[in-house]
Design an enzyme around this catalytic site. Structure first.
Site, PDB file in Angstrom:
ATOM      1  N   SER A 130      37.266  26.175   8.503  1.00  0.00           N
ATOM      2  CA  SER A 130      38.062  26.532   6.941  1.00  0.00           C
ATOM      3  C   SER A 130      36.044  27.947   6.182  1.00  0.00           C
ATOM      4  O   SER A 130      34.674  27.578   6.578  1.00  0.00           O
ATOM      5  CB  SER A 130      37.974  25.526   5.668  1.00  0.00           C
ATOM      6  OG  SER A 130      36.197  25.291   5.389  1.00  0.00           O
ATOM      7  N   LYS A 131      36.417  28.424   5.074  1.00  0.00           N
ATOM      8  CA  LYS A 131      35.422  29.372   4.675  1.00  0.00           C
ATOM      9  C   LYS A 131      33.808  28.633   4.167  1.00  0.00           C
ATOM     10  O   LYS A 131      33.009  29.432   4.432  1.00  0.00           O
ATOM     11  CB  LYS A 131      36.164  29.383   3.512  1.00  0.00           C
ATOM     12  CG  LYS A 131      37.372  31.110   3.103  1.00  0.00           C
ATOM     13  CD  LYS A 131      37.211  31.796   2.328  1.00  0.00           C
ATOM     14  CE  LYS A 131      38.440  32.995   2.615  1.00  0.00           C
ATOM     15  NZ  LYS A 131      39.538  32.261   1.788  1.00  0.00           N
ATOM     16  N   ARG A 132      34.089  27.213   4.097  1.00  0.00           N
ATOM     17  CA  ARG A 132      32.953  26.377   4.011  1.00  0.00           C
ATOM     18  C   ARG A 132      32.175  26.862   5.848  1.00  0.00           C
ATOM     19  O   ARG A 132      30.816  27.191   4.968  1.00  0.00           O
ATOM     20  CB  ARG A 132      32.744  24.918   4.112  1.00  0.00           C
ATOM     21  CG  ARG A 132      33.504  24.013   2.673  1.00  0.00           C
ATOM     22  CD  ARG A 132      33.919  22.921   2.583  1.00  0.00           C
ATOM     23  NE  ARG A 132      34.621  22.464   3.749  1.00  0.00           N
ATOM     24  CZ  ARG A 132      33.488  21.623   4.369  1.00  0.00           C
ATOM     25  NH1 ARG A 132      32.811  21.933   4.698  1.00  0.00           N
ATOM     26  NH2 ARG A 132      35.149  21.400   5.272  1.00  0.00           N
TER      27      ARG A 132
END
Ligand code: GLU
Length: 527
Positions: free
Chosen positions: A258-260
């Site tokens: 994910s963007k994390r």
């Protein structure tokens, strides 16, 4: 081993344009594309934009742009049409409505008047009682009168699919074999929302059937949708396609990518300076490998070698470091002139070169490129690696100053160097190297001890391309100016008591009323 070819293959990528194309979506598109291409079949792009709240035109366009950039071309799709269009689901609403009507007529579907709040409340209660939260079938057998009553209350109905039968629903998956789901776990599900738009499962099935898809290769997060889809295929008497649910992509910490985890959109990678083929090559290896674990493929090899049978079942890890390494490898394979074209946009972004590039400047950029090609792993890195070629007021790297310049012998050495270089009649690599080596022995230094300070003076860094090559490219006058600048910076720092090594003369001392004009954008070799 020769593969069986099936020219009738129709595979598709069906993105929902609710965001930019991300790594996972691109990998799904790629696997479908490879599968279609190796069979000589068709690859279709369909935009699943029925979620009117979350889908946007801009996202559709950006997905199309990113797929094109990756080189994943399609045979039918929203921009080029085809025999089974339209390829935007938002333009097919009437089709879905007709199929919903057909199911209603056959009593395989029914109108449901439950409101969202009612559904939520019931779900909560079921949850509390430890029951499986599924639709309680309140509207399954409404009389006409009951329906009228609900309508009088102003409720607009959804259309629900009637899940009947006991036992199991089987999904045949090319990677997982026969996967079974208990029918009783499903509950009647919505196929048409109250605003008349279809749900994902419904539109997806109808389109795959009408567009004659033979294969559905998609992320395994969709596996749980598949039993419902199978029921729909059966209810509509459509042929069920062959499924292949491909493994999830995880970040290096083992959680879903994910963007994390940093950049995940293809556009991010493009902007940073990854080559499209690097992305393709790397994405192909996310969940798939050859028996020999081959790492690098050209397009033809990849199409030939790819096989669904060798796609793994377990999740695969996205490793940005490997991607960067691979990009560096591909950058090294480019012809310097190709690389120049790819680097110029990054130089422009910094205003280091003008829009129009004259032949002389291009020649210089080519030289810079040749010197830096070994080191660039991502195109945008050029601005950190090669800033000193384009501006004389580059910043000195703090550690480099500490390690290489903060030595007592350095200022006298640099001063002497300057004098000798000024006196060189032929400023070339050979003469420069000889001069520095001679100076080193005069100062009883190792050659390195003389080379290092010059490198930091000329580039601000400890590492970089060949010292003499870069010095010659900068030109004699510029080299002299930079030695002066370094000596001056050291003097100022000494006067300040050896404090900060930020090393920016214009920041570290008295600002002389702005009398420090910025250098011309393209100074190098101006003598
Ligand atoms: N629109 C769905 C998605 O983006 C497509 C799923 C499928 O390939 O069937 O996840």
């Amino acid at each position: 081993m020769a593969k069986l070819i099936n020219k009738n293959v129709r595979a598709r990528f069906a993105p929902s344009p609710t965001g930019r194309l991300h790594v996972g979506g691109a990998r799904t598109a790629l696997f479908n594309w490879l599968f279609a291409r190796q069979n000589g079949g068709k690859f279709i792009l369909r935009i699943e934009d029925t979620d009117i709240v979350r889908s946007t035109k801009d996202f559709s366009q950006s997905v199309i742009k990113d797929l094109k950039w990756l080189g994943l071309d399609w045979d039918e799709g929203p921009d080029i049409g085809g025999n089974y269009g339209p390829y935007f689901q938002s333009r097919r609403i009437e089709i879905y409505k007709n199929y919903a009507s057909a199911l209603l007529k056959k009593r395989k579907a029914y109108f449901c008047y439950c409101t969202l709040e009612e559904l939520e409340q019931r779900k909560k209660k079921m949850h509390e009682k430890g029951m499986l939260p599924k639709y309680n079938c309140r509207c399954r057998n409404l009389t006409l009168g009951e329906r009228k009553e609900f309508e009088r209350e102003g409720r607009s109905p959804t259309v629900r699919f009637r899940v009947s039968g006991e036992g199991a629903i089987y999904v045949e998956d090319l990677l997982r074999g026969k996967v079974s789901f208990e029918t009783k776990m499903l509950g009647d599900f919505i196929i048409l929302k109250s605003n008349g738009t279809p749900t994902f499962n419904f539109a997806n099935v109808i389109d795959d059937a009408l567009m004659k898809m033979t294969h559905v290769i998609r992320g395994d997060d969709h596996l749980s949708n598949t039993p419902r889809q199978v029921l729909l295929y059966e209810a509509l008497s459509f042929k069920i396609p062959q499924y292949a649910h491909i493994p999830m992509i995880l970040g290096r910490d083992g959680t879903k990518l994910s963007k994390r985890h940093g950049a995940t959109s293809i556009a991010d990678y493009r902007e940073k300076g990854y080559l499209p083929w690097t992305m393709i090559n790397y994405l192909a290896l996310l969940g798939w490998s050859t028996q020999e674990s081959q790492q690098f493929f050209n397009q033809e090899e990849l199409i030939r070698s790819f096989s669904l049978e060798r796609v793994g079942k377990s999740a695969t890890v996205f490793d940005p470091r490997k991607l960067e390494w691979m990009n560096g490898e591909y950058i090294r394979k480019l012809k310097p002139n190709q690389l120049v074209d790819l680097l110029i946009p990054y130089l422009r972004r910094e205003n280091w070169v003008t829009k129009r590039i004259d032949p002389l400047t291009r020649k210089k950029i080519l030289k810079v490129t040749e010197l830096e090609q070994e080191r660039v792993k991502v195109l945008s890195q050029i601005t950190n690696l090669a800033d000193f070629f384009f501006k004389s007021d580059f910043e000195y790297d703090r550690t480099s100053v500490e390690k290489r310049l903060k030595k007592d012998y350095v200022p006298p050495l640099l001063k002497k160097m300057r004098k000798r270089i000024a006196g060189l009649s032929l400023f070339n690599e050979k003469n420069l190297e000889r001069l520095i080596r001679d100076l080193a022995s005069e100062f009883s230094l190792s050659p390195g001890e003389a080379f290092h300070p010059l490198r930091v003076a000329l580039t601000g860094k400890m590492k970089g391309p060949g010292l003499f090559e870069l010095a010659v490219l900068l030109g004699k006058n510029e080299v002299l100016r930079r030695i002066d600048r370094a000596v001056e910076m050291l003097k100022k720092q000494r006067n300040k008591g050896g404090g900060s090594a930020s090393g920016r003369p214009r920041d570290s001392g008295s600002r002389s009323g702005g009398s420090n004009p910025p250098p011309p954008a393209n100074f190098f070799g101006r003598e």
